[in-house]
Design an enzyme around this catalytic site. Structure first.
Site, PDB file in Angstrom:
ATOM      1  N   HIS A 114      43.661   2.343  59.334  1.00 44.28           N
ATOM      2  CA  HIS A 114      43.038   2.073  58.032  1.00 44.28           C
ATOM      3  C   HIS A 114      44.007   1.261  57.166  1.00 44.28           C
ATOM      4  O   HIS A 114      43.663   0.213  56.625  1.00 44.28           O
ATOM      5  CB  HIS A 114      42.677   3.378  57.338  1.00 44.28           C
ATOM      6  CG  HIS A 114      42.245   3.221  55.914  1.00 44.28           C
ATOM      7  ND1 HIS A 114      41.079   2.571  55.560  1.00 44.28           N
ATOM      8  CD2 HIS A 114      42.834   3.605  54.753  1.00 44.28           C
ATOM      9  CE1 HIS A 114      40.966   2.574  54.246  1.00 44.28           C
ATOM     10  NE2 HIS A 114      42.018   3.177  53.733  1.00 44.28           N
TER      11      HIS A 114
ATOM     12  N   ARG B 212      37.163  -1.014  63.803  1.00 43.35           N
ATOM     13  CA  ARG B 212      38.514  -1.227  63.274  1.00 43.35           C
ATOM     14  C   ARG B 212      39.525  -0.896  64.372  1.00 43.35           C
ATOM     15  O   ARG B 212      39.817   0.269  64.626  1.00 43.35           O
ATOM     16  CB  ARG B 212      38.723  -0.310  62.057  1.00 43.35           C
ATOM     17  CG  ARG B 212      39.929  -0.653  61.207  1.00 43.35           C
ATOM     18  CD  ARG B 212      40.184   0.460  60.206  1.00 43.35           C
ATOM     19  NE  ARG B 212      40.741   1.636  60.858  1.00 43.35           N
ATOM     20  CZ  ARG B 212      40.533   2.888  60.468  1.00 43.35           C
ATOM     21  NH1 ARG B 212      39.776   3.158  59.445  1.00 43.35           N
ATOM     22  NH2 ARG B 212      41.096   3.900  61.110  1.00 43.35           N
TER      23      ARG B 212
ATOM     24  N   TYR C 116      42.834  11.019  64.923  1.00 40.94           N
ATOM     25  CA  TYR C 116      41.394  11.280  64.802  1.00 40.94           C
ATOM     26  C   TYR C 116      40.520  10.457  65.754  1.00 40.94           C
ATOM     27  O   TYR C 116      39.308  10.466  65.637  1.00 40.94           O
ATOM     28  CB  TYR C 116      40.934  11.054  63.344  1.00 40.94           C
ATOM     29  CG  TYR C 116      41.283   9.701  62.748  1.00 40.94           C
ATOM     30  CD1 TYR C 116      40.475   8.596  62.974  1.00 40.94           C
ATOM     31  CD2 TYR C 116      42.406   9.545  61.954  1.00 40.94           C
ATOM     32  CE1 TYR C 116      40.775   7.361  62.424  1.00 40.94           C
ATOM     33  CE2 TYR C 116      42.720   8.322  61.385  1.00 40.94           C
ATOM     34  CZ  TYR C 116      41.901   7.233  61.622  1.00 40.94           C
ATOM     35  OH  TYR C 116      42.211   6.009  61.075  1.00 40.94           O
TER      36      TYR C 116
END
Length: 362
Positions: free
Chosen positions: A262, A258, A271
Site C-alpha cells: 500500500h 496492487r 495479509y
C-alpha cells in the site's frame, strides 16, 4: 452502446486485449495510430521505471513514505490518455502514470514524495489538482469542478481517481448522488486493486462489483480489465464523450491488482500470499502491451531495451535534481497554507525560528 452492452448487472467485464495480447474484441478496437500506441507504451515504461526508482530511493532513506504503482500502469495511462488538455484530473495519491501522461514533470512528483512544498505546486497550464491523501474527500471536489463547468458553459470534463476502499466512504456516495442528480460531466475512475490498505475488497463491501454501485445513482457503470490499456482508453474516452454531450457522469471500475505494498510503511506479506501475487504478475499490463506491439511490428527487443534505459535515466536525473534542490525551506512550511500567511502561523513560525536559533540549528 458500450455501457449498455457491458451493464454491470450482467457481470461482464470489458476487455479488448486478453492476457496473451490477442485482440478478442475487434469491434471496440480504438482508432490509435502507431505513434499513439508507442506513446502510451512509453508512458507505462516511464511510470514503471520512475516507480521502481522511487521505491529504491525510499528504501535507501533518501525519500519519504511512498505509494507504489506497479501493476496499475494500464489503468492510469490508458484512462489519462483519453483526456483532452481542457479536462480536469482530480487524483488521490496512486496515479503516477496518469500524472505523467497528463504532462506533469517527474521532478515535481518526486518533490512531493521528498516532502517539499513545491511538489504540490501544479503549473497553471495543467488542469490537475494536488495529491489528496484523505480517502474519497476529493470526489466532491471533482463533482464541484464539473458542476461549475456546467454553470459557466465550459466544455470541460473532470475525472476523479480513487481506490476500491474509497467506495465505502460517505464522501463517495455524496459525490455520486450529487453527480447523478445534477447530471454533472464527471468520470469516476475506481482503481480496484483489491485492497484498502490491508483489507481485501470482499471484506469492505458486499457489492459483487464496484461498477454496479453506479446503478443506485442513475448513471452507467462498467467493469473494465484494468490491465488492458486499450480497454481502459476506450471506456474512459466513451465516458468523457458522453459527459461532454451533456449526458452526465459515469463510474468506471478498473479491475486490477496492487503488486506492491500500500505504501512503504506497509507489509503486504501479513495479509496475502505470495502465490496470489504471482498469479497477477503473469497479467502484467506492460508485458501484455509489449507483446502486442512486437507482434504488430511496432517494437523490437533492442528498441524496448533502449526505451527502458532511457526512462530509467530520466528518473535518475529527476531525483538527482530533487536531492540537490529539494530541501524544504523553513518559511515554505508556514507560508503556503493560505494565500496570505495568518497571524497565528506567523507567530508559530517566529517561535520555531527562535527555538532553532537557541539550538544553533538555524
Amino acid at each position: 452502446m458500450l455501457f449498455k452492452n457491458y451493464n454491470p448487472l450482467d457481470k461482464k467485464m470489458f476487455q479488448i486485449m486478453d492476457e496473451n495480447s490477442n485482440i478478442k474484441n475487434e469491434e471496440y478496437m480504438p482508432d490509435l495510430n502507431k505513434e499513439e500506441l508507442l506513446t502510451m507504451y512509453e508512458n507505462m515504461i516511464q511510470t514503471r521505471e520512475a516507480d521502481l526508482k522511487a521505491l529504491m530511493y525510499q528504501r535507501q532513506g533518501r525519500m519519504l513514505t511512498y505509494a507504489p504503482n506497479i501493476g496499475q500502469e494500464a489503468a492510469q495511462v490508458g484512462s489519462a490518455f483519453a483526456l483532452e488538455k481542457k479536462d480536469w484530473m482530480v487524483p488521490s495519491f496512486r496515479e503516477l502514470g496518469a500524472w505523467l501522461t497528463r504532462g506533469a514533470d517527474l521532478k515535481m512528483i518526486y518533490l512531493y514524495w521528498y516532502g517539499n512544498e513545491f511538489g504540490s505546486h501544479i503549473p497553471e497550464d495543467l488542469k490537475i489538482l494536488p495529491v489528496s491523501v484523505p480517502i474519497a474527500s476529493h470526489l466532491n471536489h471533482a463533482v464541484g469542478i464539473s458542476w461549475a463547468s456546467t454553470l459557466q458553459g465550459k466544455d470541460e470534463v473532470s475525472i476523479a481517481y480513487f481506490g476500491d476502499g474509497a467506495t465505502s466512504q460517505g464522501d463517495f456516495h455524496e459525490a455520486m448522488n450529487w453527480a447523478g442528480a445534477f447530471n454533472t460531466p464527471t468520470v469516476f475512475l475506481c482503481q480496484n486493486n483489491q485492497f484498502a490498505i490491508s483489507v481485501p475488497r470482499g471484506s469492505q463491501t458486499s457489492s459483487e462489483t464496484i461498477a454496479q454501485k453506479a446503478v443506485a445513482y442513475g448513471m452507467p457503470g462498467i467493469q473494465v480489465d484494468g490491465n488492458d490499456i486499450l480497454a481502459m482508453y476506450v471506456a474512459t474516452k466513451t465516458a468523457i464523450e458522453r459527459a461532454r454531450r451533456g449526458e452526465g457522469p459515469t463510474l468506471i471500475e478498473a479491475y486490477t491488482y496492487r503488486i506492491g505494498a500500500h505504501t512503504t510503511s506497509d507489509d503486504p506479506t501479513r495479509y496475502r500470499t505470495d502465490d496470489e501475487v504471482e498469479v497477477w504478475k503473469k497479467k502484467d499490463p506492460i508485458d501484455r502491451m509489449k507483446k502486442y506491439l512486437i507482434d504488430k511490428g511496432y517494437l523490437n527487443e533492442e528498441e524496448n531495451d533502449r526505451l527502458v534505459e532511457k526512462c530509467g535515466k530520466i528518473a535518475e536525473e529527476a531525483f538527482k535534481y530533487v536531492e540537490t534542490n529539494g530541501k524544504t525551506k523553513l518559511d515554505d512550511i508556514f507560508k503556503y497554507h493560505y494565500k496570505e500567511i495568518t497571524p497565528q502561523l506567523l507567530e508559530q513560525m517566529e517561535e520555531y525560528k527562535e527555538f532553532l536559533n537557541e539550538r544553533g540549528e538555524l
